[in-house]
Scaffold this active site. Structure first.
Site, PDB file in Angstrom:
ATOM      1  N   GLU A 286     -39.121  95.514   1.164  1.00 42.37           N
ATOM      2  CA  GLU A 286     -39.725  94.777   0.049  1.00 42.37           C
ATOM      3  C   GLU A 286     -40.862  93.883   0.546  1.00 42.37           C
ATOM      4  O   GLU A 286     -40.750  93.235   1.585  1.00 42.37           O
ATOM      5  CB  GLU A 286     -38.652  93.926  -0.628  1.00 42.37           C
ATOM      6  CG  GLU A 286     -39.146  93.078  -1.781  1.00 42.37           C
ATOM      7  CD  GLU A 286     -38.086  92.109  -2.281  1.00 42.37           C
ATOM      8  OE1 GLU A 286     -38.272  91.551  -3.379  1.00 42.37           O
ATOM      9  OE2 GLU A 286     -37.076  91.894  -1.575  1.00 42.37           O
ATOM     10  N   LYS A 350     -40.826  96.212 -10.215  1.00 43.56           N
ATOM     11  CA  LYS A 350     -39.499  95.655 -10.421  1.00 43.56           C
ATOM     12  C   LYS A 350     -39.310  95.309 -11.896  1.00 43.56           C
ATOM     13  O   LYS A 350     -40.184  94.707 -12.527  1.00 43.56           O
ATOM     14  CB  LYS A 350     -39.304  94.411  -9.550  1.00 43.56           C
ATOM     15  CG  LYS A 350     -37.889  93.864  -9.534  1.00 43.56           C
ATOM     16  CD  LYS A 350     -37.749  92.724  -8.525  1.00 43.56           C
ATOM     17  CE  LYS A 350     -36.313  92.233  -8.417  1.00 43.56           C
ATOM     18  NZ  LYS A 350     -36.164  91.127  -7.433  1.00 43.56           N
ATOM     19  N   CYS A 401     -34.774  94.855  -4.322  1.00 44.30           N
ATOM     20  CA  CYS A 401     -33.923  93.719  -3.982  1.00 44.30           C
ATOM     21  C   CYS A 401     -32.640  93.718  -4.800  1.00 44.30           C
ATOM     22  O   CYS A 401     -31.885  94.682  -4.799  1.00 44.30           O
ATOM     23  CB  CYS A 401     -34.713  92.422  -4.133  1.00 44.30           C
ATOM     24  SG  CYS A 401     -33.888  90.970  -3.441  1.00 44.30           S
TER      25      CYS A 401
END
Length: 527
Positions: A286, A350, A401
């Protein structure tokens, strides 16, 4: 055992709250990195006995009658969440000058809020409380609902749901493929709380028999899935995971950006071990690209120099997008797919952002109060939906994440994916329980979906995990380098996918029926 149960039931005042807190704290030992499953048997047995003694004055109103049970649940939850989430405060110490003031909020404030869900669960269970197996079913029902609410309301935060304590190793993970984590939460509480029946006579034999049978099925199905059930054919796609182990303070240092980028490139260019196949897909963690890639064409050229023409780089990065004339650009926490010519051939943003970390909740409200949310930590925009990435002819379903802790973030399109892809940066939390807890939850998504997992972390745990939750190859925390592995296959659809979607409500209905019938019988005996 009956004497011990009586002692716990008769506790009052501070001692009652302290025992509830300690019971929750003991339960943390079932979570990573400890994985001591037996701890939750102690925790929930004590919790049942504490609720047994949670009574109010006969003339008290409805809410006051539930208050003692709520307080016990809240103290239990506070112990569980303080013990299981204290490491969140570590992230605030990366920039201690700016954020150390918030340390008590992270270590004690968040657990105090999350404990409300467990307080709700014990109060709900108390409504159906009886003196036998029915109260075990009531507690399992209530915790199943409470954990579902915790993972859903206010964007959700299902971290360390109690069901994970029942699944520390692959042998014990396979049941989640049948009933999901929501079903495991409810069933686990029934099994963990069952020893409380040893302290009472009514329902002891039947309750312990059912709990023993459930646990035996849990273990037995795990053995079947790992050793007897058909195994998928291995893929031939070679994956390289890059774990640079870059200190978080260094990642925040603008002057270190070039060094960080070159470290990733160096690990990507390294030759495979003797006899190893050159990777088809290289995966970076990430936000591994430390600048806006589309504004740095030289960076794309450097990537092209390192990659062969038929290789693909999957890398986490911040992506920017124009919001229109006169408006500030939008930023996304993204994953890029870059081919061997240095061309961006895919991107996925995301969807589920971290409140207060990646965006400011109720931004309009704060603006109205004169608070500029842009000055707050974070500032990312959320994508509307997950976009599949394609690399080396394989569909990869992206989870950035902590999206990996939400089963609901994996939608129907994931059925077409060859693997789940999770990029993360757990360096924020140091070598604490946090990265290990995160890894377990990501592995369970692979088991639930019967789909292998590719996971790259800056520092955390990088691994290729098969569809049964077993680590094929990986790197431990604080182990810089790379690991090459061959992607494993998916499980063949077996009809269990549809069952899993209905398992949780069916389990709740069964528990509700047991709890209500027991409560009616208990009320009849009392009257």
């Amino acid at each position: 055992m009956e004497r011990l149960a009586g002692t716990v039931m008769l506790l009052s005042g501070t001692r009652r709250g302290l025992v509830a807190f300690l019971a929750g704290l003991i339960g943390v030992l079932a979570l990573p990195p400890f994985g001591f499953l037996a701890a939750l048997f102690v925790s929930f047995t004590l919790l049942v006995w504490l609720i047994d003694g949670a009574s109010a004055a006969p003339e008290a109103g409805f809410l006051r009658r539930l208050a003692p049970a709520f307080r016990i649940g809240w103290f239990f939850g506070f112990g569980y969440f303080v013990g299981g989430l204290w490491w969140l405060g570590k992230a605030l110490l990366v920039e201690a000058d700016a954020f150390a003031w918030a340390l008590p909020l992270a270590v004690f404030g968040l657990p105090a809020v999350l404990a409300l869900y467990y307080g709700f669960a014990t109060a709900l269970a108390r409504l159906f409380w009886s003196d036998g197996m029915g109260r075990i079913a009531a507690l399992a029902l209530a915790f199943g609902i409470g954990e579902w609410l915790r993972g859903t309301l206010f964007t959700g935060f299902p971290w360390n749901a109690v069901g994970y304590g029942a699944m520390p190793v692959p042998l014990l993970m396979q049941s989640s493929g049948l009933v999901g984590i929501a079903g495991m939460n409810a069933l686990s509480v029934f099994v963990f709380a069952a020893p409380a029946l040893l302290g009472t006579r009514r329902g002891r034999g039947l309750g312990l028999t059912i709990a023993t049978l459930l646990f035996a099925l849990h273990v037995g199905y795990g053995y079947y899935a790992l050793n007897i059930a058909p195994t998928p054919e291995n893929d031939t796609t070679a994956i390289r995971l890059v774990q640079p182990v870059i200190d978080q303070a260094m990642k925040l240092d603008d002057s270190a950006r070039a060094e960080i980028f070159e470290r990733h490139l160096s690990l990507s260019a390294a030759a495979p071990e003797a006899g190893g196949k050159r990777p088809d897909i290289v995966v970076w963690p990430e936000t591994s690209i430390p600048f806006i890639l589309t504004e740095n064409p030289d960076a794309l050229m450097r990537i092209a120099e390192v990659l062969a023409d038929d290789q693909i780089l999957i890398a986490g990065a911040v992506r920017t997008e124009s919001a229109g004339s006169g408006k500030a650009p939008r930023y996304y926490n993204s994953i890029y797919a870059i081919d061997g010519k240095g061309q961006i051939v895919g991107a996925a943003d995301k969807v589920h952002l971290v409140p207060f970390g990646e965006y400011m909740p109720f931004a309009d409200l704060f603006e109205g109060l004169g608070v500029n949310p842009v000055a707050m930590p974070g500032g990312f925009s959320a994508a509307r939906e997950h976009q599949m990435l394609n690399a080396a002819g394989k569909g990869l379903y992206p989870l950035v994440c902590y999206e990996a802790i939400f089963p609901s973030e994996i939608n129907a399109s994931a059925s077409a994916a060859a693997a789940l892809l999770n990029v993360t940066n757990d360096a924020w939390f140091g070598n604490t329980p946090g990265p290990y807890q995160h890894f377990l939850q990501a592995r369970l998504r692979a088991v639930e979906r019967g789909t292998p997992l590719i996971r790259a972390a800056n520092n955390g745990i990088s691994a290729v995990v098969d569809a049964r939750g077993r680590v094929v190859s990986g790197l431990a925390y604080d182990a810089p380098g790379f690991v090459d592995a061959t992607l494993t296959g998916k499980l063949a659809p077996g009809g269990w996918e549809e069952w899993r979607d209905y398992a949780f409500p069916i389990i709740l209905c069964v528990l509700f029926g047991i709890a209500v019938i027991s409560r009616i019988g208990f009320a009849s005996r009392v009257n």
